[in-house]
Motif scaffolding. Structure first.
Motif, PDB file in Angstrom:
ATOM      1  N   ASP A 198      35.749  49.124  42.943  1.00  0.00           N
ATOM      2  CA  ASP A 198      36.550  47.744  43.604  1.00  0.00           C
ATOM      3  C   ASP A 198      37.018  47.097  44.717  1.00  0.00           C
ATOM      4  O   ASP A 198      36.934  46.327  45.325  1.00  0.00           O
ATOM      5  CB  ASP A 198      36.505  45.983  42.326  1.00  0.00           C
ATOM      6  CG  ASP A 198      35.055  45.924  41.696  1.00  0.00           C
ATOM      7  OD1 ASP A 198      33.733  45.862  42.318  1.00  0.00           O
ATOM      8  OD2 ASP A 198      35.027  45.550  40.687  1.00  0.00           O
TER       9      ASP A 198
ATOM     10  N   HIS B 241      29.246  47.501  39.683  1.00  0.00           N
ATOM     11  CA  HIS B 241      28.842  46.074  39.046  1.00  0.00           C
ATOM     12  C   HIS B 241      28.134  47.375  37.844  1.00  0.00           C
ATOM     13  O   HIS B 241      27.981  46.648  37.083  1.00  0.00           O
ATOM     14  CB  HIS B 241      28.142  45.253  39.580  1.00  0.00           C
ATOM     15  CG  HIS B 241      27.375  44.390  38.838  1.00  0.00           C
ATOM     16  ND1 HIS B 241      28.074  43.012  38.613  1.00  0.00           N
ATOM     17  CD2 HIS B 241      25.447  43.888  38.457  1.00  0.00           C
ATOM     18  CE1 HIS B 241      27.368  42.942  38.192  1.00  0.00           C
ATOM     19  NE2 HIS B 241      25.949  42.849  37.608  1.00  0.00           N
TER      20      HIS B 241
ATOM     21  N   ASN C  47      28.233  47.055  33.714  1.00  0.00           N
ATOM     22  CA  ASN C  47      27.122  45.997  32.972  1.00  0.00           C
ATOM     23  C   ASN C  47      26.419  47.865  32.372  1.00  0.00           C
ATOM     24  O   ASN C  47      26.458  47.117  30.646  1.00  0.00           O
ATOM     25  CB  ASN C  47      26.278  45.425  33.773  1.00  0.00           C
ATOM     26  CG  ASN C  47      26.353  44.420  34.507  1.00  0.00           C
ATOM     27  OD1 ASN C  47      27.015  43.419  33.670  1.00  0.00           O
ATOM     28  ND2 ASN C  47      26.835  44.359  35.615  1.00  0.00           N
TER      29      ASN C  47
ATOM     30  N   CYS D 276      32.548  36.325  31.625  1.00  0.00           N
ATOM     31  CA  CYS D 276      32.331  37.751  32.260  1.00  0.00           C
ATOM     32  C   CYS D 276      31.470  37.621  32.985  1.00  0.00           C
ATOM     33  O   CYS D 276      30.412  37.870  33.791  1.00  0.00           O
ATOM     34  CB  CYS D 276      33.437  38.060  31.389  1.00  0.00           C
ATOM     35  SG  CYS D 276      35.213  37.247  31.312  1.00  0.00           S
TER      36      CYS D 276
ATOM     37  N   THR E 249      30.697  37.649  37.163  1.00  0.00           N
ATOM     38  CA  THR E 249      30.147  39.130  37.449  1.00  0.00           C
ATOM     39  C   THR E 249      28.647  38.538  38.263  1.00  0.00           C
ATOM     40  O   THR E 249      28.463  39.219  39.391  1.00  0.00           O
ATOM     41  CB  THR E 249      30.584  40.533  36.975  1.00  0.00           C
ATOM     42  OG1 THR E 249      29.770  40.492  35.855  1.00  0.00           O
ATOM     43  CG2 THR E 249      31.497  41.000  35.545  1.00  0.00           C
TER      44      THR E 249
ATOM     45  N   HIS F  61      35.592  40.676  41.721  1.00  0.00           N
ATOM     46  CA  HIS F  61      34.733  41.017  41.380  1.00  0.00           C
ATOM     47  C   HIS F  61      35.315  42.310  39.634  1.00  0.00           C
ATOM     48  O   HIS F  61      35.218  42.804  38.150  1.00  0.00           O
ATOM     49  CB  HIS F  61      33.318  41.475  41.927  1.00  0.00           C
ATOM     50  CG  HIS F  61      32.920  42.536  40.883  1.00  0.00           C
ATOM     51  ND1 HIS F  61      32.415  43.820  40.619  1.00  0.00           N
ATOM     52  CD2 HIS F  61      31.138  41.861  40.524  1.00  0.00           C
ATOM     53  CE1 HIS F  61      31.385  44.334  40.222  1.00  0.00           C
ATOM     54  NE2 HIS F  61      31.024  42.668  39.944  1.00  0.00           N
TER      55      HIS F  61
ATOM     56  N   PHE G  22      37.012  40.556  37.356  1.00  0.00           N
ATOM     57  CA  PHE G  22      35.933  39.370  35.389  1.00  0.00           C
ATOM     58  C   PHE G  22      34.954  40.879  35.199  1.00  0.00           C
ATOM     59  O   PHE G  22      34.393  40.923  33.840  1.00  0.00           O
ATOM     60  CB  PHE G  22      35.102  38.890  36.442  1.00  0.00           C
ATOM     61  CG  PHE G  22      35.511  36.987  36.022  1.00  0.00           C
ATOM     62  CD1 PHE G  22      35.437  36.868  35.308  1.00  0.00           C
ATOM     63  CD2 PHE G  22      36.409  37.192  37.689  1.00  0.00           C
ATOM     64  CE1 PHE G  22      36.181  35.005  35.387  1.00  0.00           C
ATOM     65  CE2 PHE G  22      36.455  36.034  37.630  1.00  0.00           C
ATOM     66  CZ  PHE G  22      36.927  35.087  36.824  1.00  0.00           C
ATOM     67  N   SER G  23      34.864  41.606  35.933  1.00  0.00           N
ATOM     68  CA  SER G  23      34.483  43.336  35.255  1.00  0.00           C
ATOM     69  C   SER G  23      34.950  44.014  34.752  1.00  0.00           C
ATOM     70  O   SER G  23      34.387  44.668  33.299  1.00  0.00           O
ATOM     71  CB  SER G  23      33.769  44.351  36.589  1.00  0.00           C
ATOM     72  OG  SER G  23      32.638  43.873  37.283  1.00  0.00           O
TER      73      SER G  23
ATOM     74  N   TYR H 249      35.269  41.604  31.593  1.00  0.00           N
ATOM     75  CA  TYR H 249      33.718  41.938  30.236  1.00  0.00           C
ATOM     76  C   TYR H 249      33.903  43.178  30.214  1.00  0.00           C
ATOM     77  O   TYR H 249      33.083  42.875  28.429  1.00  0.00           O
ATOM     78  CB  TYR H 249      32.616  41.820  31.741  1.00  0.00           C
ATOM     79  CG  TYR H 249      31.201  42.272  31.014  1.00  0.00           C
ATOM     80  CD1 TYR H 249      30.364  41.887  29.963  1.00  0.00           C
ATOM     81  CD2 TYR H 249      30.536  43.586  31.120  1.00  0.00           C
ATOM     82  CE1 TYR H 249      29.075  41.759  29.167  1.00  0.00           C
ATOM     83  CE2 TYR H 249      29.683  44.318  31.081  1.00  0.00           C
ATOM     84  CZ  TYR H 249      29.069  43.252  29.836  1.00  0.00           C
ATOM     85  OH  TYR H 249      27.981  43.779  28.547  1.00  0.00           O
TER      86      TYR H 249
END
Length: 164
Positions: A17, A67, A71, A100, A104, A147, A150-151, A154
Motif C-alpha cells: 500500500d 487488497h 482478504n 474494517c 477496505t 487502505h 484498514f487492511s 482487518y
C-alpha cells in the motif's frame, strides 16, 4: 511461528500500500510536468504523459494486490458466510472485523477508480481537450495509505480469534 507469519503478512500489506501511494504521488508529479496548451477553469487541452500512465496503473495494480492479500489471508469467507441474524449479537471484535472489511472495500473502490481515471487521462497518444483530472492520482495515493491501515486492522482482527 504463527505470530511471525502474521507480522510478515502485515508488513507485506503495508509495503504494497505504501508503494502504491508513492507511485500515485509520482504519477501526479509526472502529470503536472506536462505542457498545457489551453486552460480555462475546469476545461483544458494538454499533452498526455506515458510515464504518468504507467506509474498510475502500477499504483492501481499494487493496491489491488494488497487488497487481495489482506482478504484472502484474513479469511473473508468465514465472515461473509456467517449467519445474518447473529450479526447484531456478534462480539465487538467480530463487528470490528466486519467494519474494517467494509471500509477496505469502499476505499478500494474509490481509490482504484481515482487511480485508473487519473492514469487513463494520460493514456492517449495525442493532445486531448476535456475536463481536468487534477489531483486524482495524488488523492488515490492517499487512499492507498488509508487502505493499508484498514487492511492491517482487518487482517489482525480477523485472525486474532482464529484457531491455530
Amino acid at each position: 511461528m504463527v505470530k511471525a507469519w502474521g507480522i510478515l503478512v502485515c508488513v507485506l500489506i503495508i509495503a504494497l500500500d505504501i508503494s502504491a501511494g508513492i507511485l500515485g504521488f509520482q504519477a501526479e508529479v509526472k502529470q503536472n510536468k506536462v505542457k498545457h496548451q489551453l486552460r480555462l477553469w475546469v476545461f483544458e487541452c494538454r499533452d498526455p504523459n506515458q510515464d504518468a500512465f504507467k506509474l498510475g496503473m502500477a499504483a492501481a495494480a499494487l493496491l489491488v494486490a494488497a487488497h487481495v492479500l489482506a482478504n484472502f489471508l484474513g479469511g473473508c469467507d468465514g465472515i461473509i458466510c456467517s449467519q445474518r441474524e447473529n450479526q447484531n449479537k456478534a462480539p465487538p471484535s467480530r463487528q470490528l472485523t466486519i467494519l474494517c472489511l467494509i471500509f477496505t472495500w469502499i476505499i478500494l473502490a474509490v481509490g482504484l477508480s481515482m487511480l485508473v481515471i487519473g492514469a487513463m487521462s494520460n493514456h492517449k497518444r495525442r493532445a486531448t481537450c476535456g475536463f481536468t483530472h487534477h489531483h486524482l492520482l495524488s488523492v488515490g495515493g492517499i487512499l492507498c495509505f488509508v487502505h493499508g491501515l484498514f487492511s492491517v486492522a482487518y487482517y489482525v482482527s480477523a485472525t486474532a480469534g482464529a484457531p491455530i
